[in-house]
Design an enzyme around this catalytic site. Structure first.
Site, PDB file in Angstrom:
ATOM      1  N   GLY A  17     -10.132   8.724 -25.083  1.00  0.00           N
ATOM      2  CA  GLY A  17     -10.610   9.743 -24.142  1.00  0.00           C
ATOM      3  C   GLY A  17     -12.106   9.670 -23.890  1.00  0.00           C
ATOM      4  N   ILE A 149     -14.756  -9.162 -26.494  1.00  0.00           N
ATOM      5  CA  ILE A 149     -15.644 -10.194 -25.936  1.00  0.00           C
ATOM      6  C   ILE A 149     -16.197  -9.717 -24.594  1.00  0.00           C
ATOM      7  CG2 ILE A 149     -15.716 -12.546 -24.988  1.00  0.00           C
ATOM      8  CD1 ILE A 149     -13.490 -13.268 -26.951  1.00  0.00           C
ATOM      9  N   LYS A 188      -9.926   9.650 -42.843  1.00  0.00           N
ATOM     10  CA  LYS A 188     -10.485   8.355 -43.241  1.00  0.00           C
ATOM     11  C   LYS A 188     -11.670   7.964 -42.362  1.00  0.00           C
ATOM     12  CE  LYS A 188      -7.755   7.200 -46.606  1.00  0.00           C
ATOM     13  NZ  LYS A 188      -8.320   7.152 -47.956  1.00  0.00           N
ATOM     14  N   CYS A 381       0.790  11.389   1.401  1.00  0.00           N
ATOM     15  CA  CYS A 381       0.663  10.020   1.907  1.00  0.00           C
ATOM     16  C   CYS A 381       2.052   9.414   2.119  1.00  0.00           C
ATOM     17  CB  CYS A 381      -0.224   9.201   0.983  1.00  0.00           C
ATOM     18  SG  CYS A 381      -0.981   7.829   1.849  1.00  0.00           S
ATOM     19  N   LEU A 382       2.528   8.578   1.205  1.00  0.00           N
ATOM     20  CA  LEU A 382       3.889   8.069   1.358  1.00  0.00           C
ATOM     21  C   LEU A 382       4.881   9.229   1.437  1.00  0.00           C
ATOM     22  CD1 LEU A 382       5.930   5.709   1.333  1.00  0.00           C
ATOM     23  CD2 LEU A 382       5.975   5.920  -1.145  1.00  0.00           C
ATOM     24  N   HIS A 517      -4.813  12.214   0.575  1.00  0.00           N
ATOM     25  CA  HIS A 517      -4.575  12.541  -0.843  1.00  0.00           C
ATOM     26  C   HIS A 517      -5.401  13.758  -1.254  1.00  0.00           C
ATOM     27  CE1 HIS A 517      -2.319   8.937  -2.123  1.00  0.00           C
ATOM     28  NE2 HIS A 517      -2.979   8.338  -1.153  1.00  0.00           N
ATOM     29  N   GLU A 519      -5.163  15.510  -3.819  1.00  0.00           N
ATOM     30  CA  GLU A 519      -5.378  15.599  -5.271  1.00  0.00           C
ATOM     31  C   GLU A 519      -6.743  15.082  -5.704  1.00  0.00           C
ATOM     32  OE1 GLU A 519      -3.365  13.523  -3.734  1.00  0.00           O
ATOM     33  OE2 GLU A 519      -2.965  11.664  -4.822  1.00  0.00           O
TER      34      GLU A 519
END
Ligand code: GLN
Length: 547
Positions: A17, A149, A188, A381-382, A517, A519
């Site tokens: 998170g 890496i 731990k 949308c869709l 959208h 959202e």
């Protein structure tokens, strides 16, 4: 005041998170009166996440300026007032692309182009691009986990950055895990110690540790971690699991994180006022009522694929003092099983955005069920395109589909517009047919004009809105009159009236599809009008037995 920089890295494992932690630090600092921006540096080679599968990587978040970005930018916008743009998300791919383009132009003539200093300098420039006059603090989240890496050049760049802008202006925050071993009843600290050791090996001594843990850290544990990691005890902050992410800024304050940041960055700030977050958390934890919404989608295996959507539903719940229970329905299941089985107990049906033909017929079944059973429907949308196809087929009797799913179909009620007037650029543009995204996708914020007597206008209470898009296909105006005469009306259009942005069924408790959208613009402290209205309608039409 000098600009301040907070770098957030992650250790031990991914998925702790970090994005939420960075965003919550942003909220906490805003609550102390600072102006904050956030940036994500992603170590993968894709230039942007636009081509990544949401199933693997989670949602692609779209900014106002039309960038396809990492979903963490969604957290940044939900927790703070920042409006993210192209400068808020860089990937290794984009950094290398810039460097290689410069090399081809001859910008490094005579030099061997190397990771250090050329790539690291480019990364530092990327960080600097986020510095704007209107911000006091830049919070930079480094994707990946220390020890990978891929993230090395980013870590090297942020290590050097401190020398460029001065020691007192930079803070390194490291997020780690302190696992709780149930059998031993013990927390731990070793993984944290190892992770910090790894950071120190590349020259970064973290200033603050955020320790994810199931239970609060005792003084002893904090003391032990502090001693092994070269820190003051107060700089070891417990990041305990909370029931809603919007509680994180409150939790951080109770652990004294704001005081530590203030001290280490030589700031003198007022107490953090977190009233708005306390209200949000109270409404989420103690709602007066509840409602159940089905999300009918394709990627329901990975909830991160619909991150902004599920958050926006929670926000719609906050606006109505309601808990929103989500039922995930795989659209392909609706092709095999009856909606009476899969959708009988829901109060609202939401068909979200998506690409590709898989599960399309199941989504059409869901839209039909919502229309016929008078269940509130939000198509995004869709989901809007699906509503149009369903209505064309089952009410208007057309052999209809979207050109995306059947290029040979008789009635392409959703189609690829080859030329269009782009209100953002003010130009007539081509939208090529090939499926590669460049240029063909309508991306970012576009204006939309609402009809006054509509559900949309009722929700927004204003006529001109701006919402974010990410799609290739559009409503085919050729069918507009026929659909409207049968009851599917267009209630939102582009300012020139050419692009259909919202459709509604008038004779229905609440049925709305939008080409954009919503959202992406919903926040807990400012729930999106359409989600607020959709949840309100779902509560009114309640059929579910959840209590
Ligand atoms: N696949 C559709 C299009 O490209 C819808 C995209 C979406 O839902 N984001 O138009």
């Amino acid at each position: 005041m000098d600009k301040k920089f907070i770098f957030v890295t992650g250790g031990v494992l991914s998925g702790l998170g970090k994005g939420i932690a960075a965003a919550a630090i942003g909220a906490l600092l805003e609550a102390k009166g600072l102006r904050v921006t956030l940036q994500k540096l992603d170590p993968y080679i894709n230039i942007d996440p636009g081509t990544l599968s949401p199933f693997e990587h989670g949602e692609v978040y779209v900014t106002d300026d039309g960038c396809e970005t990492d979903l963490d930018l969604g957290h940044y916008e939900r927790f703070t007032h920042v409006k993210t743009c192209i400068d808020n998300n860089y990937t290794t791919g984009r950094i290398y692309h810039n460097v290689i383009s410069k090399e081809r132009k001859g910008d490094y003539l005579g030099n061997t182009v190397q990771v250090v200093p050329h790539i690291t300098d480019e990364i530092k420039d990327a960080i600097k691009s986020a510095i704007k006059d209107e911000y006091d603090v830049v919070i930079v989240e480094i994707g990946g986990t220390v020890g990978d890496i891929e993230s090395l050049p980013f870590l090297e760049a942020i290590r050097r950055f401190r020398y460029d802008v001065g020691r007192g202006n930079v803070l390194y925050v490291h997020l780690t895990l302190v696992p709780y071993i149930k059998a031993a009843g013990e927390l731990k600290s070793k993984p944290t110690q190892h992770s910090v050791k790894e950071l120190r090996e590349i020259g970064i001594q973290p200033d603050i540790l955020l320790c994810r843990s199931e239970i609060p850290l005792s003084k002893d544990v904090k003391r032990k971690i502090a001693m092994h990691c070269n820190l003051d005890e107060d700089a070891v902050i417990a990041a305990v699991d909370v029931s809603t992410v919007y509680e994180v800024p409150i939790w951080f304050r109770s652990e004294g994180l704001d005081k530590q940041i203030e001290k280490m960055l030589n700031l003198n700030l007022p107490e953090a006022d977190l009233q708005i977050w306390e209200d949000v958390v109270r409404k989420i934890k103690l709602p007066k009522q509840d409602t159940t919404i089905a999300i009918v989608g394709k990627y329901i295996g990975l909830k991160d694929a619909y991150k902004s959507l599920t958050e926006a539903l929670i926000h719609g719940g906050i606006a109505n003092d309601a808990r929103v229970n989500i039922v995930w329905v795989d659209s392909e299941d609706l092709e095999k099983k009856s909606p009476d089985i899969l959708l009988s107990e829901v109060d609202g049906i939401l068909v979200p955005g998506g690409f590709g033909i898989r599960g399309i017929e199941g989504k059409i079944t869901a839209a039909r069920y919502a229309r016929e059973k008078r269940i509130p429907y939000l198509g995004i949308c869709l989901g809007m395109q699906i509503a149009v196809i369903e209505f064309s087929r089952n009410v208007c009797g057309l052999n209809a589909n979207s050109e995306e799913f059947d290029p040979e179909i008789e009635h392409k009620v959703i189609y690829l517009m080859e030329r269009w007037y782009n209100h953002r650029t003010g130009k007539i543009e081509e939208r090529a047919k090939d499926s590669h995204k460049g240029g063909t996708m309508r991306l970012g914020a576009y204006p939309c004009v609402l009809s006054e007597r509509s559900r949309a206008f009722e929700a927004y209470q204003t006529q001109l809105i701006s919402e974010r898009h990410r799609h290739r296909y559009e409503f085919n105006n050729h069918y507009r009159q026929m659909l409207e005469s049968k009851g599917l009306v267009v209630t939102g259009v582009s300012p020139d009236g050419e692009l259909v942005e919202i459709v509604e069924i008038k004779e229905h408790p609440w049925f709305l599809g939008c080409q954009f959208h919503p959202e992406f613009k919903s926040k807990p402290i400012q729930p999106h009008p359409l989600f607020k209205a959709f949840i309100e309608a779902s509560i009114k039409e309640k059929r579910s037995l959840f209590r």
